[in-house]
Design a protein around this motif. Structure first.
Motif, PDB file in Angstrom:
ATOM      1  N   GLY A   1      -9.524  23.665  31.273  1.00  0.00           N
ATOM      2  CA  GLY A   1     -10.197  24.053  29.722  1.00  0.00           C
ATOM      3  C   GLY A   1     -12.043  23.935  29.036  1.00  0.00           C
ATOM      4  O   GLY A   1     -12.100  23.510  28.282  1.00  0.00           O
ATOM      5  N   VAL A   2     -12.620  23.589  30.814  1.00  0.00           N
ATOM      6  CA  VAL A   2     -13.749  22.773  29.958  1.00  0.00           C
ATOM      7  C   VAL A   2     -14.764  23.902  30.548  1.00  0.00           C
ATOM      8  O   VAL A   2     -14.624  24.598  31.753  1.00  0.00           O
ATOM      9  N   SER A   3     -16.251  24.132  30.546  1.00  0.00           N
ATOM     10  CA  SER A   3     -16.858  24.499  30.511  1.00  0.00           C
ATOM     11  C   SER A   3     -18.694  24.156  30.725  1.00  0.00           C
ATOM     12  O   SER A   3     -18.371  22.861  29.726  1.00  0.00           O
ATOM     13  N   VAL A   4     -19.390  23.583  31.685  1.00  0.00           N
ATOM     14  CA  VAL A   4     -20.849  22.585  32.001  1.00  0.00           C
ATOM     15  C   VAL A   4     -21.754  23.532  31.097  1.00  0.00           C
ATOM     16  O   VAL A   4     -23.256  23.176  30.772  1.00  0.00           O
ATOM     17  N   MET A   5     -20.991  25.253  31.412  1.00  0.00           N
ATOM     18  CA  MET A   5     -22.471  25.971  30.993  1.00  0.00           C
ATOM     19  C   MET A   5     -23.270  25.293  29.294  1.00  0.00           C
ATOM     20  O   MET A   5     -22.168  25.396  28.184  1.00  0.00           O
ATOM     21  N   PHE A   6     -24.166  25.663  29.285  1.00  0.00           N
ATOM     22  CA  PHE A   6     -24.645  25.181  28.365  1.00  0.00           C
ATOM     23  C   PHE A   6     -25.115  23.902  27.152  1.00  0.00           C
ATOM     24  O   PHE A   6     -24.891  23.367  26.479  1.00  0.00           O
ATOM     25  N   ARG A   7     -24.161  23.137  28.137  1.00  0.00           N
ATOM     26  CA  ARG A   7     -24.000  21.580  27.753  1.00  0.00           C
ATOM     27  C   ARG A   7     -24.624  20.394  28.423  1.00  0.00           C
ATOM     28  O   ARG A   7     -25.350  20.795  29.826  1.00  0.00           O
ATOM     29  N   TRP A   8     -24.978  19.236  27.949  1.00  0.00           N
ATOM     30  CA  TRP A   8     -25.718  18.076  28.462  1.00  0.00           C
ATOM     31  C   TRP A   8     -24.959  17.687  30.004  1.00  0.00           C
ATOM     32  O   TRP A   8     -25.806  17.799  30.672  1.00  0.00           O
ATOM     33  N   THR A   9     -23.093  17.943  29.935  1.00  0.00           N
ATOM     34  CA  THR A   9     -23.401  18.368  31.365  1.00  0.00           C
ATOM     35  C   THR A   9     -23.620  18.747  33.020  1.00  0.00           C
ATOM     36  O   THR A   9     -23.617  18.475  33.584  1.00  0.00           O
ATOM     37  N   GLY A  10     -23.383  20.105  32.085  1.00  0.00           N
ATOM     38  CA  GLY A  10     -24.171  21.012  33.194  1.00  0.00           C
ATOM     39  C   GLY A  10     -25.580  20.561  33.526  1.00  0.00           C
ATOM     40  O   GLY A  10     -25.764  20.404  34.607  1.00  0.00           O
ATOM     41  N   ALA A  11     -26.115  19.897  32.716  1.00  0.00           N
ATOM     42  CA  ALA A  11     -27.981  19.478  32.871  1.00  0.00           C
ATOM     43  C   ALA A  11     -28.302  18.215  33.576  1.00  0.00           C
ATOM     44  O   ALA A  11     -28.370  18.044  34.698  1.00  0.00           O
ATOM     45  N   ALA A  12     -26.608  17.259  33.529  1.00  0.00           N
ATOM     46  CA  ALA A  12     -26.611  15.800  34.474  1.00  0.00           C
ATOM     47  C   ALA A  12     -26.510  16.792  36.276  1.00  0.00           C
ATOM     48  O   ALA A  12     -26.677  16.552  36.456  1.00  0.00           O
TER      49      ALA A  12
END
Lengths: 231, 203
Positions: A86-97
């Protein structure tokens, strides 16, 4: 030139967080690949070597776009992440990482591979005759003797992750407070007339951080080559 | 307790083949450099796989192509003193000595070995600060303390000055007499071979 505002400190902190998480998440992957490339003999090694180094030479925009395809809600990895966690990395700092980790990976693998290759197989042979199995040889010789290269790879990767721009902005866009790291902040400040002082401050911080990282990695590399004469 | 070896291996262009008949005490492997003496030691230690033959030490079968036996090097319990000391550079002398040491299986104890080899003043030093002779002695001590079933000594006297040679030669004789381990020693020096060897195998 004035002191940094709270917002600017936030940008610096976010950049350090993104780069830090990126390299520590990439560390086991990078080491495993480096070990495989240094020691393994298998068909397709050249291909793996090439794929790992791809982010170094492909335009970062392309890397970002590929990440976007994979991690978008409808993409293969994105759909899986959403279904199971249930997670998404889109537009999140995790995606940047994630973007920073992919871009830093080749540099980390290179440094680690060189240091693993520099570990004398003759020492490992000696350890085997002394009764040490492969696992003990790895933990007591291979790993500690390649440690300076591993740390150098971490520092180098960290510096690269701090500077990551193209893949990040393509993949997770420029969201203040979430994905707006130093390079992205500098870029957007450049679009606004009259913010030269801000650009200067952020650019200066980038240079200082990168310089510290490079000097640190150079010192570590020098120490490793000086300290460990084998025979 | 003795060696019983018959191995053949193609190494690059050369064919290395060696027969060591069982004999007590020290067997000297004698021959000019480049005929594969070190390769034979590697095969006995399990670091190189022979194409054909068998390796038996003191009745234990370590390798055989006929019965498909190939014991891993860490389980052969070879006390291998390589041509170079091969000390672990990130460990002090003490840690090097104890790397293969197991308390339970001890016919050889640490204090005796340290005294026998005169290693006491070296224990807290790093390998890179040792002279050639000191490093050689540490390497011999490390091999002895791993509680080996047999010793492989690859030119243990080369690159030592006369005094040190005499010292190490006397030491090998003492180890031979005190521990009654089968010893295989490589050399290309006639006098050395005659003095130490109960049996000389020409390669």
């Amino acid at each position: 030139m004035t002191a940094l505002s709270a917002e600017e400190w936030g940008i610096v902190a976010l950049s350090l967080k993104v780069a830090g998480v990126a390299v520590f998440a990439a560390l086991p992957v990078a080491f495993a690949i480096a070990y495989l490339l240094a020691r393994g003999r298998f068909p397709g090694k050249v291909l793996i070597d090439g794929i790992v180094h791809l982010p170094l030479v492909v335009p970062p925009v392309v890397t970002g776009w590929l990440l976007l395809l994979a991690f978008a809600p409808a993409g293969p990895v994105g759909a899986w992440l959403a279904d199971w966690f249930g997670v998404s990395v889109m537009f999140r700092w995790t995606g940047a990482a994630l973007a920073a980790a992919v871009m830093a990976l080749p540099l980390m693998v290179r440094a680690m591979r060189l240091s693993i290759e520099a570990v004398e197989p003759r020492l490992e042979q000696a350890a085997r005759t002394l009764g040490a199995g492969r696992l003990r040889v790895f933990w007591t010789l291979t790993l500690p003797l390649s440690l300076p290269g591993i740390i150098a790879g971490l520092v180098l990767g960290f510096a690269r992750a701090l500077g990551e721009f193209g893949a990040t902005i393509t993949f997770v866009s420029n969201v203040p407070g979430e994905t707006e790291t130093l390079p992205l902040a500098i870029y957007s400040a450049l679009q606004v007339p009259g913010s030269e002082a801000l650009v200067l401050r952020l650019a200066l911080i980038s240079v200082v951080l990168a310089l510290v990282a490079l000097i640190l990695s150079e010192l570590l590399a020098r120490r490793s080559s000086r300290g460990l004469h084998v025979l | 307790m003795s060696f019983d070896v018959d191995v053949t291996a193609r190494i690059g262009e050369a064919l290395v083949s060696c027969v060591i008949p069982p004999a007590p005490g020290v067997t000297v492997l004698f021959g000019p450099s480049g005929v594969g003496k070190t390769s034979v030691l590697h095969m006995i230690a399990g670091l190189r796989r022979p194409d054909h033959g068998h390796v038996r030490v003191g009745g234990d079968l370590l390798f055989s192509t006929a019965t498909r036996v190939n014991i891993a090097p860490e389980r052969r319990r070879a006390g291998y003193v390589f041509q170079e000391p091969r000390l672990f550079p990130h460990m002090r002398v003490r840690a090097n000595l104890l790397y293969g040491y197991r308390k339970d299986a001890g016919t050889i104890d640490v204090d005796t070995t340290v005294a026998l080899l005169g290693l006491d003043p070296l224990l807290d030093r790093w390998p890179r600060g040792l002279s050639g002779g000191e490093a050689r002695r540490v390497a011999i001590g490390r091999a002895l303390l791993s509680n080996p079933r047999f010793l492989l000594l690859d030119e243990p006297l080369s690159s030592l000055d006369r005094g040190r040679r005499e010292e190490i030669m006397g030491l090998i004789e003492r180890v031979r007499d005190a521990l009654s381990l089968p010893i295989l020693l490589v050399t290309h020096d006639h006098a050395e071979a005659r003095r130490l060897g109960n049996q000389i195998v020409q390669l």
